[in-house]
Each structure stands twice: as C-alpha cells, then as structure tokens.
Design a protein around this motif. Structure first.
Motif, short mmCIF file in Angstrom:
data_model
loop_
_atom_site.label_atom_id
_atom_site.label_comp_id
_atom_site.label_asym_id
_atom_site.label_seq_id
_atom_site.Cartn_x
_atom_site.Cartn_y
_atom_site.Cartn_z
N ILE A 114 0.82 -1.01 0.10
CA ILE A 114 0.17 -0.06 -0.07
C ILE A 114 0.83 1.25 0.11
O ILE A 114 0.73 2.31 -0.83
CB ILE A 114 -1.05 -0.14 1.32
N GLU A 115 1.93 1.35 0.79
CA GLU A 115 2.84 2.32 0.89
C GLU A 115 3.44 2.69 -0.58
O GLU A 115 3.77 3.66 -0.89
CB GLU A 115 3.81 2.14 2.01
N GLN A 116 4.16 1.61 -1.26
CA GLN A 116 4.31 1.42 -2.37
C GLN A 116 3.56 2.26 -3.35
O GLN A 116 3.93 2.97 -4.31
CB GLN A 116 5.12 0.51 -2.74
N GLU A 117 2.38 1.72 -3.22
CA GLU A 117 1.32 2.28 -4.47
C GLU A 117 0.94 3.60 -4.13
O GLU A 117 0.56 4.14 -5.12
CB GLU A 117 0.33 1.10 -4.38
N THR A 118 0.81 4.14 -3.07
CA THR A 118 0.17 5.36 -2.58
C THR A 118 1.24 6.48 -2.55
O THR A 118 0.91 7.34 -2.63
CB THR A 118 -0.64 5.27 -1.20
N GLY A 119 2.65 5.86 -2.26
CA GLY A 119 3.52 6.87 -1.96
C GLY A 119 3.60 7.60 -0.76
O GLY A 119 4.19 8.55 -0.24
N GLN A 120 2.58 6.94 0.27
CA GLN A 120 2.30 7.53 1.54
C GLN A 120 2.67 6.61 2.69
O GLN A 120 2.54 5.21 2.43
CB GLN A 120 0.96 7.76 1.69
N LYS A 121 3.43 7.02 3.66
CA LYS A 121 3.50 6.30 4.87
C LYS A 121 2.43 5.97 5.84
O LYS A 121 1.75 6.87 6.30
CB LYS A 121 4.91 6.89 5.66
N LEU A 122 2.06 4.90 5.85
CA LEU A 122 1.03 4.56 7.03
C LEU A 122 1.60 4.42 8.26
O LEU A 122 2.57 4.17 8.54
CB LEU A 122 0.48 2.92 6.43
#
Length: 315
Positions: A289-297
């Motif tokens: 998810i972090e790779q796909e969204t570019g956001q850190k969860l």
C-alpha cells in the motif's frame, strides 16, 4: 469493520508441536469474547448502522430466532433455519456452476461451507489467525467425509487449510457473506476488507455474484442508500429459510483495494511493530500500500506482548 487481533501462535505453524485443537478452540473463544467487548465499547449508539443492528439483535434474542452462540449481539447471528437457507443457496445456478466459493467463517454459514466441500468445490475462507496469509483454501479432493465436517470449523481450517498470500493466482466464482441486517433495496453487506483483498488479488471482479443467508427477520427496509459508502458490498441474492430474493441491485461493487482506499479499514495506528512482526501478510500488505500510494501508513506504539502471543519462528 475489520480489527486485527494479535492472536496467539498457531500450533500448525510450529514444526515442533502437534496441532492442539482444544487449545486452538479455547484461544478462539477467548479472542472472540475480546473482540465482541471491543465492538461493544466502540459502538456509537446513534450511528445508523448500530441502531439497525441492535434492533435486529434484540428481536432475535426476544423471539428466540437464534441458535448458539448467544447472545447474538456484536456478532453475525446464527439464525434458526440457517441450514434450510443454505440448501436454498445450494439450488442456485450460481452455486451449482461455481468451482471455488469464498464463504465467511461465521456459524450461520457453516452448512454453506459443508455443502461447498461436499459438492466437490474448493472453499476459500478467511484464516482463523492471519499470520501466514489472509485466506485459506480447502480442496475437497484432499478431504474425507469426516475431515470435510471438521474443515467447516475454524479448527478444521487451521488444520486442513492451505494459507495463501497476495500473489496467489486464484479465481473465485461466488462470494457468500454473513449479515446482521440486509435491505433488498440497498443490499448493504459488511465483508468490506475481505472483498477488497480479493479484488486486489484479481480473484474476483464486478461480475462475481455476492450472496448472503439470513433469517427473514433480518430483512429490513430502512437502510439509507445515501449513507452507504464506496466500500459497502452490495448483495445480489438473499437466501432465507422461506425465500430467495434476487435483488437486481443498481449499486456498483467496490473497486480494487488500492483505488477505493479500503486499506483505511485496518487500524494501522493500533498495530504495534511487535504485532506486525507476528503477521507477515499484513506486513506485506502495508508495504505494498505504501509503495502504491507513496504515503507512509501509521504504526502503533511499541509494546511488550504477553507470553501467549509469542511463538517460535521457522527458518
């Protein structure tokens, strides 16, 4: 919603110990009670979903429409006539032609799981403890009549199921979900995360039928369509002990997980690094998810886990 539990170690994954069914079942019941307490504490009395659910739970208890486990509050009710509803589902064309059926793990759908396996189909069901995978596959060709009966329970899934990861190539022909309340007009379902995971894996698409089985008293007509969200799963067919309803729903199915942000349904801020360290499938999912969204969860605060949540590591 889906709340991740930091469960105790599965004996199945420990090569040094035989599977202890009694210990597994005791742990499952303890965690079930803990989850129900957490749901009760998190419930907002004025939230529309909780108002409807409580009404159904109260009716089922008052009119004795439920089998064990009871009370039915804060769970998918094991309704009277569940086996009859399952037989009606078995007669559906979409069930008869399906080769792989995903069924929820709740008590009222136990007979559906049995019919899936006894009819020679593959059963996909959520793992009792999501450590090595999120789902388990059970192949009827690998089971005897006695083990088929056992495989319909959480203990049986842990013993006989094959955990699968996010990269597993599998096609699911039919989805069966449990419901507390269902409106034939708005057909709101509750299996958001599981549905989103399957879309993410490419196992299902918009055309995959979604079926639920409920008691007739669980049919309602006051679910507000305008309040349904993009992750609410519409149901195509409803089976009760007395009838089969084809909803002909106009509602769109939730899109693949990375596009509809179902990842927010996991309480990442409640998961400590230690808990994530125990559940590989969630670590992998979080990373993707972090790779796909570019956001850190977010990640929850560090904690010292109790001894029951520890297990030996392999390899």
């Amino acid at each position: 919603w889906f709340k991740v539990e930091a469960a105790a170690g599965s004996q199945k994954n420990n090569s040094n110990k035989a599977f202890d069914a009694a210990a597994f079942e005791a742990e499952r019941l303890a965690l079930d009670a803990e989850s129900r307490r957490a749901m009760a504490e998190a419930a907002y009395p004025k939230a529309w979903k909780w108002v409807i659910r409580k009404r159904i739970w109260d009716v089922m208890e008052a009119r004795n429409f439920a089998n064990n486990p009871r009370p039915v509050h804060h769970r998918i009710p094991n309704f009277v006539g569940a086996s009859v509803a399952a037989e009606k589902m078995r007669e559906l064309d979409v069930f008869q032609v399906a080769q792989c059926v995903k069924v929820n793990p709740d008590s009222p759908q136990k007979q559906v799981r049995f019919l899936t396996l006894s009819d020679g189909k593959k059963l996909l069901t959520p793992q009792p403890r999501p450590r090595t995978g999120f789902f388990s596959v059970l192949d009827s060709n690998m089971l005897t009549l006695d083990t088929i009966k056992e495989a319909c329970t959480s203990v049986g899934v842990a013993k006989h199921g094959q955990p699968i990861g996010l990269d597993k190539k599998i096609k699911v022909d039919l989805i069966v979900i449990g419901s507390v309340a269902v409106d034939p007009r708005t057909v709101q379902g509750i299996a958001e995360l599981e549905y989103g995971m399957l879309r993410y894996m490419g196992a299902i698409d918009d055309s995959t039928p979604v079926v639920t089985s409920v008691h007739d008293c669980q049919l309602v007509d006051d679910i507000p369509v305008e309040k349904l969200l993009i992750h609410d799963v519409p149901v195509d067919i409803i089976c009760t002990p007395t009838q089969v309803i084809f909803t002909n729903t106009f509602m769109p199915k939730p899109q693949p997980l990375q596009r509809c942000n179902l990842c927010t349904r996991i309480y990442w801020d409640k998961l400590s690094p230690e808990k994530l360290g125990q559940i590989r499938i969630l670590r992998e999912f979080k990373k993707r998810i972090e790779q796909e969204t570019g956001q850190k969860l977010p990640t929850g605060p560090s904690e010292k886990l109790p001894p029951i949540a520890q297990r030996s590591r392999r390899g």
